[in-house]
Every structure is written in C-alpha cells, then in structure tokens.
Motif scaffolding. Structure first.
Motif, PDB file in Angstrom:
ATOM      1  N   SER A 283     -53.418 -67.771 -19.602  1.00  0.00           N
ATOM      2  CA  SER A 283     -54.411 -68.835 -19.788  1.00  0.00           C
ATOM      3  C   SER A 283     -53.741 -70.208 -19.832  1.00  0.00           C
ATOM      4  CB  SER A 283     -55.187 -68.612 -21.087  1.00  0.00           C
ATOM      5  OG  SER A 283     -54.355 -68.846 -22.207  1.00  0.00           O
ATOM      6  N   GLY A 284     -54.549 -71.219 -19.583  1.00  0.00           N
ATOM      7  CA  GLY A 284     -54.063 -72.591 -19.646  1.00  0.00           C
ATOM      8  C   GLY A 284     -53.623 -72.980 -21.037  1.00  0.00           C
ATOM      9  N   SER A 285     -54.353 -72.516 -22.060  1.00  0.00           N
ATOM     10  CA  SER A 285     -53.972 -72.871 -23.429  1.00  0.00           C
ATOM     11  C   SER A 285     -52.642 -72.229 -23.813  1.00  0.00           C
ATOM     12  CB  SER A 285     -55.074 -72.492 -24.421  1.00  0.00           C
ATOM     13  OG  SER A 285     -55.355 -71.118 -24.347  1.00  0.00           O
ATOM     14  N   LYS A 286     -52.384 -71.009 -23.354  1.00  0.00           N
ATOM     15  CA  LYS A 286     -51.079 -70.374 -23.627  1.00  0.00           C
ATOM     16  C   LYS A 286     -49.970 -71.109 -22.873  1.00  0.00           C
ATOM     17  CE  LYS A 286     -52.683 -65.787 -24.848  1.00  0.00           C
ATOM     18  NZ  LYS A 286     -52.815 -64.378 -24.449  1.00  0.00           N
TER      19      LYS A 286
ATOM     20  N   PRO B 123     -61.111 -68.789 -17.269  1.00  0.00           N
ATOM     21  CA  PRO B 123     -62.043 -69.125 -18.341  1.00  0.00           C
ATOM     22  C   PRO B 123     -61.423 -70.123 -19.316  1.00  0.00           C
ATOM     23  CG  PRO B 123     -61.171 -66.900 -18.620  1.00  0.00           C
ATOM     24  CD  PRO B 123     -60.657 -67.419 -17.317  1.00  0.00           C
ATOM     25  N   GLU B 124     -62.253 -70.832 -20.041  1.00  0.00           N
ATOM     26  CA  GLU B 124     -61.868 -71.833 -21.043  1.00  0.00           C
ATOM     27  C   GLU B 124     -61.231 -73.073 -20.432  1.00  0.00           C
ATOM     28  OE1 GLU B 124     -59.722 -70.274 -24.427  1.00  0.00           O
ATOM     29  OE2 GLU B 124     -60.717 -68.341 -24.157  1.00  0.00           O
ATOM     30  N   MET B 125     -60.094 -72.918 -19.770  1.00  0.00           N
ATOM     31  CA  MET B 125     -59.414 -74.073 -19.180  1.00  0.00           C
ATOM     32  C   MET B 125     -59.056 -73.741 -17.729  1.00  0.00           C
ATOM     33  SD  MET B 125     -55.777 -75.875 -20.199  1.00  0.00           S
ATOM     34  CE  MET B 125     -56.310 -76.248 -21.852  1.00  0.00           C
ATOM     35  N   THR B 126     -59.569 -74.536 -16.799  1.00  0.00           N
ATOM     36  CA  THR B 126     -59.259 -74.287 -15.387  1.00  0.00           C
ATOM     37  C   THR B 126     -57.837 -74.761 -15.082  1.00  0.00           C
ATOM     38  OG1 THR B 126     -60.000 -76.448 -14.588  1.00  0.00           O
ATOM     39  CG2 THR B 126     -61.684 -74.700 -14.746  1.00  0.00           C
TER      40      THR B 126
END
Length: 187
Positions: free
Chosen positions: A40-43, A83-86
């Motif tokens: 994910s983008g947040s990770k 999802p969440e952050m593209t």
C-alpha cells in the motif's frame, strides 16, 4: 555495465495485488536490484520515513519525517489503482517531500488511460508502464537510477565543498590570534 553495478540500487515496489507485486519483485531481482515490496501507499510512506497524520479533517494530512529512516531508496515503482491511496497520491506526496522529491517514481497500471498517464508524467512520474510489466520495461529503469545516483554524488560534492569553504573561512581560522602578553610590574 555488469550485474554487480546494478546490485547497489534499491527499488521500493508498491502494489496491492500479490501476483503483480511478486512479478515486479522477480523482474527487478532478475536485474540484480535490491527490492523491498509493500502492499500500500501508506506502508510505502512509512518505509520511506514519511508518516501521515492519522486525523481525518478538512485540512490535507500533514507529513513528518521520522528520524529512524536510514534506508536509501533509489527508485519507487508503484501501481496506480490501489485502495486508500492511489499511486498518483503516493507520487504527489513523494514529490512534495523535500527529502524524497528527487527519487525517481514509476507508475504502473493495467488501464491505458491517456489522461491518467499524462497527469502522472506532468506531476513528476519518470515513467508510466502498462501491466503486465515486462523485462524490457525494467531495463528502461537504469537511466533513471543512474541519473539519480549522479545527482546524489553531485549534491554530496557540493556539500563537501561548502563544508571546506566554511571551515576555511571560519572565525577561528581567519582571525589572527593574539598571544597573551606578560604584564611586567614596575614597582
């Protein structure tokens, strides 16, 4: 350039699809890159030392740099649709960061949408790959990695020259030192 030369490059691969992440990781490792893969983008932001403020308010999230970030990433390759952050959101956050803005970013997508591709390239993406990513795509990463490495070396040289100049012109070095004089008492 031999295989050993590429081994020094570290690529952060970001994709929410396990299969796509495994494919890009395998292709990069086949080209002797060191790879860190996240889903994910947040990770990815956490790995890079950028942490989003968890508060969801009207204001855009604030980002702060974590002090423990010491891993050097030479390139980021990210999926667009997550999802969440593209991948586009991740690109924007990286390019807004003072410390990360010079890291090349490559966006991947299975959808060939010209307006999306143009927007990503205009906002700082170095490449846009259509999935499935192939070895020929990975081979196109080398010039971006080399350009990034040369820029890092140039910045280090400038920093070293600045330090040398500061040391040469520091007050301790430019002032003439006066020796303490003996006071002779004439009594």
């Amino acid at each position: 350039m031999g295989m050993a030369a590429e081994a020094q490059f570290h690529v952060l691969a970001v994709d929410d699809s396990v299969i796509d992440r495994m494919l890009i990781e395998r292709l990069l490792k086949t080209s002797s890159f060191h790879v860190t893969a996240v889903d994910s983008g947040s990770k990815a932001l956490r790995f890079l030392g950028l942490v989003e403020d968890e508060k969801r308010t009207e204001e855009p999230p604030t980002i702060s740099l974590e002090a423990n970030q010491d891993v050097e990433v030479n390139l980021i390759i990210t999926d667009y649709c997550m999802p969440e952050m593209t991948g586009y959101d991740l690109l924007r956050k990286i390019k807004e960061s003072k410390s990360l803005k010079d890291i090349p970013v490559v966006i991947m997508s299975s959808e060939n949408v010209p307006s999306r591709i143009n927007r990503c390239l205009e906002d700082g993406a170095d490449e846009f790959f259509l999935k499935p990513v192939q070895q020929s795509d990975v081979n196109r990463l080398r010039p971006h990695l080399l350009k990034s490495k040369v820029k890092d070396e140039e910045e280090q040289q400038i920093s070293n020259k600045r330090k040398e100049t500061e040391e040469r012109h520091s007050p301790e070095k430019t002032r003439t030192k006066m020796e303490p004089q003996k006071v002779v008492n004439s009594s």
